[in-house]
Design a protein around this motif. Structure first.
Motif, PDB file in Angstrom:
ATOM      1  N   THR A 362      11.049 -23.677  17.496  1.00 14.89           N
ATOM      2  CA  THR A 362      10.776 -23.003  16.529  1.00 14.89           C
ATOM      3  C   THR A 362      10.839 -21.425  16.627  1.00 14.89           C
ATOM      4  O   THR A 362      11.873 -20.746  15.746  1.00 14.89           O
ATOM      5  N   VAL A 363      10.244 -21.059  17.630  1.00 12.94           N
ATOM      6  CA  VAL A 363      10.693 -19.650  17.803  1.00 12.94           C
ATOM      7  C   VAL A 363      12.592 -18.700  18.360  1.00 12.94           C
ATOM      8  O   VAL A 363      12.763 -18.551  17.950  1.00 12.94           O
ATOM      9  N   TYR A 364      12.536 -19.954  19.045  1.00 11.20           N
ATOM     10  CA  TYR A 364      14.284 -20.000  19.426  1.00 11.20           C
ATOM     11  C   TYR A 364      15.318 -20.634  18.348  1.00 11.20           C
ATOM     12  O   TYR A 364      15.983 -19.423  18.198  1.00 11.20           O
ATOM     13  N   ARG A 365      14.994 -21.340  17.340  1.00 11.81           N
ATOM     14  CA  ARG A 365      15.877 -21.274  16.460  1.00 11.81           C
ATOM     15  C   ARG A 365      15.449 -20.096  15.333  1.00 11.81           C
ATOM     16  O   ARG A 365      16.722 -20.174  14.479  1.00 11.81           O
ATOM     17  N   THR A 366      14.457 -19.214  15.273  1.00  8.51           N
ATOM     18  CA  THR A 366      14.450 -17.912  14.950  1.00  8.51           C
ATOM     19  C   THR A 366      15.097 -17.197  14.889  1.00  8.51           C
ATOM     20  O   THR A 366      15.656 -16.707  14.238  1.00  8.51           O
ATOM     21  N   GLY A 367      15.288 -17.208  16.383  1.00  6.57           N
ATOM     22  CA  GLY A 367      16.153 -15.735  16.646  1.00  6.57           C
ATOM     23  C   GLY A 367      17.528 -15.747  16.956  1.00  6.57           C
ATOM     24  O   GLY A 367      18.858 -15.157  16.966  1.00  6.57           O
ATOM     25  N   GLU A 368      17.830 -17.546  16.470  1.00  2.00           N
ATOM     26  CA  GLU A 368      19.589 -17.880  16.431  1.00  2.00           C
ATOM     27  C   GLU A 368      19.636 -17.318  15.659  1.00  2.00           C
ATOM     28  O   GLU A 368      21.365 -17.333  14.727  1.00  2.00           O
ATOM     29  N   LYS A 369      18.998 -16.705  14.125  1.00  2.00           N
ATOM     30  CA  LYS A 369      19.629 -16.602  12.666  1.00  2.00           C
ATOM     31  C   LYS A 369      19.921 -15.120  12.931  1.00  2.00           C
ATOM     32  O   LYS A 369      20.260 -14.439  12.193  1.00  2.00           O
ATOM     33  N   LEU A 370      19.170 -14.098  14.222  1.00  2.00           N
ATOM     34  CA  LEU A 370      19.511 -12.760  14.188  1.00  2.00           C
ATOM     35  C   LEU A 370      21.196 -12.650  14.483  1.00  2.00           C
ATOM     36  O   LEU A 370      21.626 -13.153  15.003  1.00  2.00           O
ATOM     37  N   SER A 371      21.386 -11.498  13.956  1.00  2.00           N
ATOM     38  CA  SER A 371      22.888 -11.014  14.376  1.00  2.00           C
ATOM     39  C   SER A 371      23.250  -9.837  14.531  1.00  2.00           C
ATOM     40  O   SER A 371      21.958  -8.740  14.081  1.00  2.00           O
ATOM     41  N   ALA A 372      24.296  -9.033  15.559  1.00  2.00           N
ATOM     42  CA  ALA A 372      24.112  -7.505  15.710  1.00  2.00           C
ATOM     43  C   ALA A 372      24.254  -6.821  14.681  1.00  2.00           C
ATOM     44  O   ALA A 372      24.891  -7.265  12.968  1.00  2.00           O
TER      45      ALA A 372
END
Length: 512
Positions: A362-372
């Motif tokens: 869950t934490v990892y998938r949340t980080g996937e939504k971040l963009s530069a």
């Protein structure tokens, strides 16, 4: 998020986990008996698990299309489970028996960090011998480096280099199709042209970058120990160690002509890193710190192909297929549970993961939504280069407007550091007329505070916290201090000629 050891009625304890019975079969082939359970109910036999593991690695590289055929890729090997498993995947991907071979040219780097982790010379020599055995068995060119070598790095390592204009001009699809056409045109019984080209390139490299512990400069080792001795907290030590390690890897990649660097960060490690960086004020660079691709350095891009693997999957793969690993102590080895923010976050996540198996994902998938941010994702033609942090090379996140949270923190720090002047005798000045010689006696500025005040504006907020935990900035490597002086002189020069510079003004289409 619920904590695993809290007792309250809002979130009940999970029910008993299903166990693998003798009659259960592999969820993929439906025939063989399972040997492990990855997630709840996901039972795999040995053959299907290997196929699943290999496919995930290939799919990560193929989906992102970040590595072109013929590129030189440097594998950062630490000897741990994740990086060792990554090396095995590259070995199998380049073998002749593989149906769809990898098309890049690999190299390996291992950095000896024993000087800051409390290892003796004999222990470091033994670790290097074990690592050299693994590296030689891989058949790839490798580079063994010591962390002490950061004191010999040039200051140019901290400068952002634009993307190589001489790189691949065609698209990824065109590059692959070109390799396939060459394979079809190849005649005779020899290996295909791409494989032969890779073998020739690997044969060109020599194994001469093999430093020994006997040749280590005692002065540099003492300087490194002094540098980490000047850091007060374990959190800052771990951040500083990661920064120096990245600088040494980047220097090796540039010196040896590698355009990509592979890191072995797993899904579990990235989840811990995401929450840790948030706690350390590095939220602005989370997309690059945890994403698949990190192009903050410009000419060298860092990729993380192991980011879809959980630590449990990697451990099972290494155990079932005999992947060799080397244990090396870290800075936080045998440290207390709350010795650093890294340890606190790690224990918190692992504790939740033990009872709630979807925590890490869950934490990892949340980080996937971040963009530069736009400044990190790329510059438009003619746009000015953004100011970058001196240590981590990310775009500075301290150029904010008044009224922001950062400005509030800075004002609070200034007010908390001010001290009220002591009462002076009547009719006499507090400094007895010595203001012209050595300033006011109520000036309690610590030695080196002016140098620190000049150094902090060159850093992002997260790196500022690391530097503030250092008692002496003179122990920093020379290349860091030299680049800091160069940037300060450049800023002063720009300030002096500011009134003569022409500012870029946006021109509307209707204006002439």
């Amino acid at each position: 998020m619920c904590q695993a050891q809290e007792q309250y009625g809002g979130c009940g304890w999970p029910q008993g986990r299903p166990r693998v019975g003798c009659a259960q079969k592999c969820m993929k082939c439906k025939e063989a008996s399972p040997v492990l359970v990855i997630r709840v109910g996901d039972a795999f036999c040995k053959a299907c698990f290997r196929e699943y593991f290999v496919h995930k690695f290939r799919a990560m590289l193929g989906k992102n299309r970040a590595i072109y055929p013929g590129e030189k890729v440097l594998l950062a090997l630490s000897g741990g489970p994740a990086s060792s498993s990554m090396l095995r995947q590259v070995q199998e991907g380049l073998s002749r028996e593989t149906a769809k071979k990898l098309r890049f040219i690999p190299g390996i780097i291992y950095i000896d960090e024993g000087a800051v982790c409390g290892q003796s010379l004999a222990e470091r020599a033994e670790t290097l011998l074990q690592m050299e055995t693994i590296l030689q068995a891989s058949g790839f060119p490798y580079h063994l480096a010591h962390l002490e070598e950061v004191f010999d790095l040039p200051s140019s390592i901290l400068q952002h280099v634009p993307h190589n204009p001489a790189g691949p001009k065609n698209s990824y699809k065109e590059a692959v199709e070109g390799f396939i056409r060459q394979q079809r045109q190849e005649e005779g019984g020899g290996p295909p042209l791409p494989e032969r080209h890779i073998q020739e390139k690997l044969a060109e490299f020599c194994m001469q970058d093999v430093p020994r512990t006997e040749g280590l400069a005692t002065v540099q080792t003492e300087q490194l120990i002094q540098l980490f001795g000047s850091v007060k907290t374990l959190t800052a030590k771990e951040e500083l160690l990661q920064t120096l390690r990245n600088h040494l890897i980047l220097h090796t990649a540039r010196a040896q002509g590698y355009s990509k660097v592979m890191m072995g960060d797993s899904c579990t490690r990235l989840a811990v890193k995401l929450l840790t960086n948030l706690s350390l004020g590095r939220g602005a660079s989370l997309a690059m710190d945890t994403g698949f691709s990190d192009d903050r350095h410009g000419d060298v891009v860092v990729v993380r192909p192991m980011r879809e693997y959980a630590a449990k999957e990697i451990a099972f793969y290494n155990h079932l297929f005999g992947v060799p690993t080397v244990f090396t102590p870290a800075l936080d080895t045998k440290a207390l549970e709350k010795a650093s923010i890294h340890r606190v976050i790690e224990r918190f996540l692992y504790g939740l993961q033990a009872e709630f198996p979807s925590t890490v994902s869950t934490v990892y998938r949340t980080g996937e939504k971040l963009s530069a941010t736009p400044g990190d994702a790329g510059l438009a033609p003619g746009a000015a280069e953004p100011e970058r942090c001196l240590l981590c090379s990310c775009a500075l996140d301290t150029n904010v407007e008044d009224g922001s949270a950062l400005q509030a923190i800075l004002v609070s720090e200034q007010l908390s550091q001010q001290r009220l002047p002591a009462a002076s005798p009547a009719g006499r000045g507090c400094c007895q007329g010595a203001e012209e010689q050595r300033g006011c006696c109520t000036n309690t500025t610590a030695p080196g505070a002016d140098a620190r005040a000049d150094f902090l504006p060159l850093l992002c907020y997260g790196c500022r916290l690391t530097i503030k935990d250092m008692t002496c900035l003179e122990s920093l490597p020379l290349y860091v201090r030299s680049e800091a002086e160069r940037r300060k002189r450049r800023a002063l020069m720009k300030l002096e000629i500011q009134e003569f510079l022409l500012e870029d003004e946006a021109v509307n289409p209707g204006e002439s």
